[in-house]
Design an enzyme around this catalytic site. Sequence first.
Site, PDB file in Angstrom:
ATOM      1  N   SER A  14     -20.491-118.117  14.095  1.00  0.00           N
ATOM      2  CA  SER A  14     -20.084-116.757  14.456  1.00  0.00           C
ATOM      3  C   SER A  14     -18.619-116.686  14.859  1.00  0.00           C
ATOM      4  CB  SER A  14     -20.968-116.227  15.588  1.00  0.00           C
ATOM      5  OG  SER A  14     -22.320-116.164  15.190  1.00  0.00           O
ATOM      6  N   THR A  41     -25.196-121.863  14.708  1.00  0.00           N
ATOM      7  CA  THR A  41     -26.426-122.025  15.488  1.00  0.00           C
ATOM      8  C   THR A  41     -27.123-120.706  15.736  1.00  0.00           C
ATOM      9  OG1 THR A  41     -25.580-124.009  16.598  1.00  0.00           O
ATOM     10  CG2 THR A  41     -27.343-122.811  17.703  1.00  0.00           C
ATOM     11  N   LYS A  50     -34.936-116.923  17.023  1.00  0.00           N
ATOM     12  CA  LYS A  50     -35.670-117.032  18.287  1.00  0.00           C
ATOM     13  C   LYS A  50     -36.094-115.658  18.795  1.00  0.00           C
ATOM     14  CE  LYS A  50     -33.169-118.115  21.740  1.00  0.00           C
ATOM     15  NZ  LYS A  50     -32.238-118.904  22.578  1.00  0.00           N
ATOM     16  N   GLY A 114     -15.109-131.028   7.242  1.00  0.00           N
ATOM     17  CA  GLY A 114     -13.660-131.060   7.403  1.00  0.00           C
ATOM     18  C   GLY A 114     -13.238-132.150   8.374  1.00  0.00           C
ATOM     19  N   TYR A 183     -32.288-122.522  29.609  1.00  0.00           N
ATOM     20  CA  TYR A 183     -32.741-121.275  29.000  1.00  0.00           C
ATOM     21  C   TYR A 183     -33.446-121.502  27.664  1.00  0.00           C
ATOM     22  CZ  TYR A 183     -28.781-121.266  25.716  1.00  0.00           C
ATOM     23  OH  TYR A 183     -27.903-121.591  24.707  1.00  0.00           O
ATOM     24  N   VAL A 186     -37.025-122.680  28.481  1.00  0.00           N
ATOM     25  CA  VAL A 186     -37.756-121.563  29.095  1.00  0.00           C
ATOM     26  C   VAL A 186     -38.129-120.518  28.047  1.00  0.00           C
ATOM     27  CG1 VAL A 186     -37.463-119.593  30.656  1.00  0.00           C
ATOM     28  CG2 VAL A 186     -36.846-121.898  31.418  1.00  0.00           C
ATOM     29  N   ARG A 328     -11.317-113.715  17.936  1.00  0.00           N
ATOM     30  CA  ARG A 328     -10.564-112.491  17.621  1.00  0.00           C
ATOM     31  C   ARG A 328      -9.314-112.379  18.475  1.00  0.00           C
ATOM     32  NH1 ARG A 328     -15.869-108.538  16.939  1.00  0.00           N
ATOM     33  NH2 ARG A 328     -16.329-109.135  14.759  1.00  0.00           N
ATOM     34  N   ALA A 350     -28.400-113.177  29.122  1.00  0.00           N
ATOM     35  CA  ALA A 350     -29.828-112.912  29.272  1.00  0.00           C
ATOM     36  C   ALA A 350     -30.631-114.155  28.935  1.00  0.00           C
ATOM     37  CB  ALA A 350     -30.256-111.750  28.377  1.00  0.00           C
ATOM     38  N   HIS A 446     -35.264 -90.514  35.617  1.00  0.00           N
ATOM     39  CA  HIS A 446     -36.609 -90.698  36.150  1.00  0.00           C
ATOM     40  C   HIS A 446     -37.666 -90.265  35.139  1.00  0.00           C
ATOM     41  CE1 HIS A 446     -39.536 -91.202  39.345  1.00  0.00           C
ATOM     42  NE2 HIS A 446     -40.073 -90.040  38.982  1.00  0.00           N
TER      43      HIS A 446
END
Length: 457
Positions: A14, A41, A50, A114, A183, A186, A328, A350, A446
């Site tokens: 990425s 990955t 995942k 490379g 993580y 988990v 970037r 997260a 609400h």
Amino acid sequence: MKLDFDLFVIGAGSGGIATARRAAEYGAKVGIVEFDRLGGTCVNRGCVPKKLMLYASQFPDLFEDAQAYGWSPVQSSLDWEKMITAVNNEVNRLNGIYQKMLDNSKVEVLQGYGKFVDAHTILIGDASGGLRQRQVTADKVLIAVGGHPVIPKILGIEHAITSDDIFHLKEQPQRMVIFGGGYIGVEFASILNGMGTEVTLVLRGDKILRGFDEDLRTEVQQGMVNHGIRILNNIQLIAIDKTADGVKVILGRDDQSEETIVTDAVSLAAVGRKPNTKNLGLENTKVKLRDGAVVVDKYSRTTEENIYAVGDCTNKINLTPVAINEGRAFADTVFGGKSRTMSYENVPSAVFSTPEAATVGLTEAEAREKYGDAVKIYRSRFRPMYYTLPGKDEKTMMKLVVHEKTDKVLGAHMVGNHAAEIIQGVAIAVKMGATKANFDATVGIHPTSAEEFVTMR
């Protein structure tokens, strides 16, 4: 001497792809090399497949909860092969999209490994460094090679699998031991448990998710136990053995006692990841490593003036959006004339576990270490409305860490349904320096769980 490229990127994950495309937008001639599939990955062995598996794991609870809302019982079973095939088909589709994006950006894609010959010269070859070699030259070079799962040196390790392998299992494991409470461990424990696998999560420490806020760690761990995951703490994995009945896992406790568990598969991905910096030929450059990670400055420049690095291979914050932003920022600075750097403050993240967790900013411990007693904690724990009719004792926990003298919100943490979606919005406020008074002045929507963030007293 005329060089082949203005920028050459090693690694088409990425971060590498985002950098290549952004530099090409500024008119740079860009090449990129990748020995595996495009996307790295995240797309191939991480967040994308995942998360799709996570969605699949949540349907049994939805089927059950629906009955409390008047729906008739659903009799359904998981077709593992169909699910895995669908997930991998989506990964293949994304690979094709990345190829089209690079083609449209006029970035030349080379297949292979490379390796630096010198600071401006890269040799492209196959895994053995043998056939089909090609040598390219570039003014600037970006290292974006990511990381790989750590395989611990344990007797019988050849009978174990890593998180990379789970996406290609032909059959669903009925019993699995996952070693490590990070993580990755988990998340996979939660996913497989939701699909009906009997899961044992083995921790070297006393609690999962080291480095996260203590209340968040406690809440997620208790939630996992409530959902049927067996968690063993302060354990060392001693050995793995293949038997006629399955894979035998021998565990050692601090009191010198042992326990043996027979399982179908063992995932060891959660013991950590390391940067993919071996066999890059870095010894032919001035690039320096620290604990295997590429050392860079705030502009992602290495100790070799024309070589840069972004993403997991620098071992800063190993998140896909961070790698993309780093890349970037580098392209904007070097090729776009817009000098900027990546900010590592208040980066949200997260954990897609069950229950889900998300966080931004300082943990309570970090805040107290920095500001001492001038820290006030606002905490709320409640049962969301969704669970009232099913009668389930599912809890949501929300927490704000506030600096009393300035009223600034230093951190926000949540465990519960849609935590990642909610914290993403809260992260904007925290990034902008919002105060607790700003939160209090915001009218809640609400009835939602998210309104609790603006009503805590």
